[in-house]
Design an enzyme around this catalytic site. Structure first.
Site, PDB file in Angstrom:
ATOM      1  N   ARG A 103      12.180 -19.926 -21.768  1.00 18.07           N
ATOM      2  CA  ARG A 103      11.131 -20.744 -21.122  1.00 18.07           C
ATOM      3  C   ARG A 103      11.865 -21.720 -20.214  1.00 18.07           C
ATOM      4  O   ARG A 103      12.723 -22.478 -20.668  1.00 18.07           O
ATOM      5  CB  ARG A 103      10.314 -21.497 -22.163  1.00 18.07           C
ATOM      6  CG  ARG A 103       9.471 -22.599 -21.548  1.00 18.07           C
ATOM      7  CD  ARG A 103       8.446 -23.154 -22.488  1.00 18.07           C
ATOM      8  NE  ARG A 103       7.349 -22.210 -22.678  1.00 18.07           N
ATOM      9  CZ  ARG A 103       6.164 -22.528 -23.195  1.00 18.07           C
ATOM     10  NH1 ARG A 103       5.922 -23.769 -23.571  1.00 18.07           N
ATOM     11  NH2 ARG A 103       5.227 -21.629 -23.340  1.00 18.07           N
ATOM     12  N   HIS A 130       3.330 -16.964 -16.629  1.00 10.03           N
ATOM     13  CA  HIS A 130       3.315 -17.036 -18.100  1.00 10.03           C
ATOM     14  C   HIS A 130       2.792 -15.685 -18.605  1.00 10.03           C
ATOM     15  O   HIS A 130       1.666 -15.574 -19.106  1.00 10.03           O
ATOM     16  CB  HIS A 130       2.420 -18.197 -18.555  1.00 10.03           C
ATOM     17  CG  HIS A 130       2.645 -18.618 -19.982  1.00 10.03           C
ATOM     18  ND1 HIS A 130       3.552 -17.991 -20.829  1.00 10.03           N
ATOM     19  CD2 HIS A 130       2.072 -19.614 -20.714  1.00 10.03           C
ATOM     20  CE1 HIS A 130       3.513 -18.585 -22.002  1.00 10.03           C
ATOM     21  NE2 HIS A 130       2.636 -19.565 -21.974  1.00 10.03           N
ATOM     22  N   GLN A 133       1.464 -15.022 -22.248  1.00 12.96           N
ATOM     23  CA  GLN A 133       0.153 -15.646 -22.443  1.00 12.96           C
ATOM     24  C   GLN A 133      -0.963 -14.750 -21.904  1.00 12.96           C
ATOM     25  O   GLN A 133      -1.901 -14.404 -22.629  1.00 12.96           O
ATOM     26  CB  GLN A 133       0.126 -17.005 -21.715  1.00 12.96           C
ATOM     27  CG  GLN A 133      -1.182 -17.741 -21.859  1.00 12.96           C
ATOM     28  CD  GLN A 133      -1.368 -18.260 -23.270  1.00 12.96           C
ATOM     29  OE1 GLN A 133      -0.497 -18.949 -23.793  1.00 12.96           O
ATOM     30  NE2 GLN A 133      -2.483 -17.936 -23.906  1.00 12.96           N
ATOM     31  N   ASP A 224      -7.089 -24.320 -17.994  1.00 12.55           N
ATOM     32  CA  ASP A 224      -5.767 -24.766 -18.447  1.00 12.55           C
ATOM     33  C   ASP A 224      -5.618 -26.227 -18.010  1.00 12.55           C
ATOM     34  O   ASP A 224      -6.429 -26.739 -17.217  1.00 12.55           O
ATOM     35  CB  ASP A 224      -4.672 -23.870 -17.827  1.00 12.55           C
ATOM     36  CG  ASP A 224      -3.266 -24.202 -18.329  1.00 12.55           C
ATOM     37  OD1 ASP A 224      -3.143 -24.900 -19.359  1.00 12.55           O
ATOM     38  OD2 ASP A 224      -2.282 -23.764 -17.690  1.00 12.55           O
ATOM     39  N   CYS A 264      -5.268 -21.596 -22.854  1.00 14.07           N
ATOM     40  CA  CYS A 264      -3.976 -21.171 -23.419  1.00 14.07           C
ATOM     41  C   CYS A 264      -3.434 -22.177 -24.432  1.00 14.07           C
ATOM     42  O   CYS A 264      -2.594 -21.816 -25.246  1.00 14.07           O
ATOM     43  CB  CYS A 264      -2.975 -20.945 -22.298  1.00 14.07           C
ATOM     44  SG  CYS A 264      -2.739 -22.413 -21.280  1.00 14.07           S
ATOM     45  N   ARG A 292      -1.138 -14.427 -29.747  1.00 10.53           N
ATOM     46  CA  ARG A 292       0.205 -14.496 -29.139  1.00 10.53           C
ATOM     47  C   ARG A 292       1.199 -13.812 -30.085  1.00 10.53           C
ATOM     48  O   ARG A 292       2.071 -13.063 -29.657  1.00 10.53           O
ATOM     49  CB  ARG A 292       0.627 -15.961 -28.929  1.00 10.53           C
ATOM     50  CG  ARG A 292      -0.153 -16.714 -27.870  1.00 10.53           C
ATOM     51  CD  ARG A 292       0.201 -16.289 -26.463  1.00 10.53           C
ATOM     52  NE  ARG A 292       1.613 -16.414 -26.159  1.00 10.53           N
ATOM     53  CZ  ARG A 292       2.225 -17.543 -25.787  1.00 10.53           C
ATOM     54  NH1 ARG A 292       1.535 -18.660 -25.639  1.00 10.53           N
ATOM     55  NH2 ARG A 292       3.523 -17.573 -25.518  1.00 10.53           N
TER      56      ARG A 292
HETATM   57  N1  NVA Z   1       0.242 -24.457 -17.369  1.00 13.43           N
HETATM   58  C1  NVA Z   1       0.799 -25.004 -18.572  1.00 13.43           C
HETATM   59  C2  NVA Z   1       0.840 -23.962 -19.637  1.00 13.43           C
HETATM   60  C3  NVA Z   1       1.378 -24.403 -20.957  1.00 13.43           C
HETATM   61  C4  NVA Z   1       1.395 -23.331 -21.959  1.00 13.43           C
HETATM   62  C5  NVA Z   1       2.177 -25.561 -18.299  1.00 13.43           C
HETATM   63  O1  NVA Z   1       2.956 -24.907 -17.578  1.00 13.43           O
HETATM   64  O2  NVA Z   1       2.492 -26.647 -18.772  1.00 13.43           O
HETATM   65  N1   CP Z   2       0.258 -21.560 -24.637  1.00 17.22           N
HETATM   66  C1   CP Z   2       1.545 -21.845 -24.825  1.00 17.22           C
HETATM   67  O1   CP Z   2       2.457 -21.218 -24.252  1.00 17.22           O
HETATM   68  O2   CP Z   2       1.767 -22.856 -25.705  1.00 17.22           O
HETATM   69  P1   CP Z   2       3.133 -23.592 -25.981  1.00 17.22           P
HETATM   70  O3   CP Z   2       3.465 -24.393 -24.761  1.00 17.22           O
HETATM   71  O4   CP Z   2       2.872 -24.443 -27.181  1.00 17.22           O
HETATM   72  O5   CP Z   2       4.196 -22.557 -26.239  1.00 17.22           O
END
Ligand code: NVA
Ligand code: CP
Length: 305
Positions: A103, A130, A133, A224, A264, A292
């Site tokens: 990540r 993502h 997801q 989101d 998400c 997930r």
């Molecule tokens: N769009 C959000 C998703 C988190 C799972 C982010 O990138 O913070």
């Molecule tokens: N939806 C998601 O990816 O959650 P986290 O940021 O908690 O991993």
């Protein structure tokens, strides 16, 4: 050649449906308490350059349930955080582990990692995409509806990483997706270009400004956060711009009465979604979070098995 999972676009429809079937099977085994250890002796390294609850825990538990193990590597605790290159990190980890999940921030970091690695690489979120997801979200819908090409999915809010992966997945699965964002926060053009170039599902992607129009008679309404990780400096300005995009009962009332509400997570309750909606009868956000685990186990089995 090794396989990676960087972007939904890399999968064709039949591959996606295979992963859904596999996730279903793995979910059933888990629910029945059956032990299944096809990844015995295998290790997944998980590099996190951003925070996570679901991605971290679902991959970690997923590896454990499949008989393997995982290593949580916060970039602050490994030499990557002190400037070791992503390529050298990939080369070294490839000699110890059987797969790497990452990540990170810029999408190129995942691509560079995958290029330098000799073991499969999984994208656990970048600023751009993502894919785990979106794929598990479509698995959640497939599990319920099965006829994805007949649904209307409305995505309301920021044209971010989750939105991009949902758009790419929709094109692959022939889902009608209606994306309503403020002008300044539209999905990136390069995502739409990929679909246009392939002439695959383009006519079912609708980009608009008006959230009500997007939600009108929708089967699924997805939102989101307004401020994704890394954009915190813009939080206050975003709160103002995104206010008309809040998923509240008034907006939800435009959708079909039995429309499914998705997010998400993590959610900023009272901002992009109200408590009434996220805790309401239409919401499937926790089922979505659970899936997930099951879908990612299918990915792990496919790549590391
Ligand atoms: N769009 C959000 C998703 C988190 C799972 C982010 O990138 O913070
Ligand atoms: N939806 C998601 O990816 O959650 P986290 O940021 O908690 O991993």
């Amino acid at each position: 050649m090794k396989k990676d999972f960087i972007c939904i676009w890399d999968l064709d429809k039949s591959k996606i449906l295979n992963l859904f079937q596999s996730a279903n099977y793995l979910k059933k085994l888990t629910k029945e308490g059956k032990v299944y250890h096809p990844l015995e002796g295998k290790t997944l390294a998980m590099i996190f350059e951003k925070s996570s609850t679901r991605t971290r825990v679902s991959f970690e538990v997923g590896m454990y349930q499949l008989g393997g193990r995982s290593l949580f590597l916060s970039s602050q605790d490994i030499q990557l955080g002190r400037g070791e290159s992503i390529e050298d990190t990939a080369r070294v980890l490839s000699r110890y582990v059987d797969g790497i999940m990452i990540r990170t921030t810029e999408h190129q970091r995942v691509e560079r990692l995958a290029k330098a690695s000799t073991v499969p690489v999984i994208n656990g979120l970048t600023d751009l995409l993502h894919p785990c997801q979106a794929l598990s979200d479509y698995y959640t819908l497939w599990e319920k509806e099965k006829e994805l090409d007949k649904i209307k999915l409305a995505y309301i809010g920021d044209g971010n990483n989750v939105c991009h992966s949902l758009i790419l997945g929709a094109a692959k699965l022939n889902i009608s997706i209606w994306v309503a964002t403020p002008k300044e926060y539209q999905p990136q053009k390069k995502i739409i270009k990929i679909i246009k170039k392939a002439k695959e599902g383009e006519e079912k992607i609708h980009l608009l400004r008006d959230p009500k129009q997007a939600v009108e008679q929708a089967d699924v309404v997805y939102t989101d956060v307004w401020t994704s990780m890394g954009w915190e400096k813009e939080t206050e300005i975003r709160k103002k711009i995104f206010q008309p995009y809040q998923l509240n009962l008034a907006l939800l009332s435009k959708a079909k009465p039995d429309a499914l509400v998705m997010h998400c997570l993590p959610a900023h309750r009272g901002e992009e979604i109200t408590n009434e909606v996220i805790d309401g009868k239409n919401s499937i956000v926790f089922e979505q979070a659970e899936n997930r685990l099951h879908l990612q186990k299918a990915i792990l089995l496919d790549l590391l098995g």
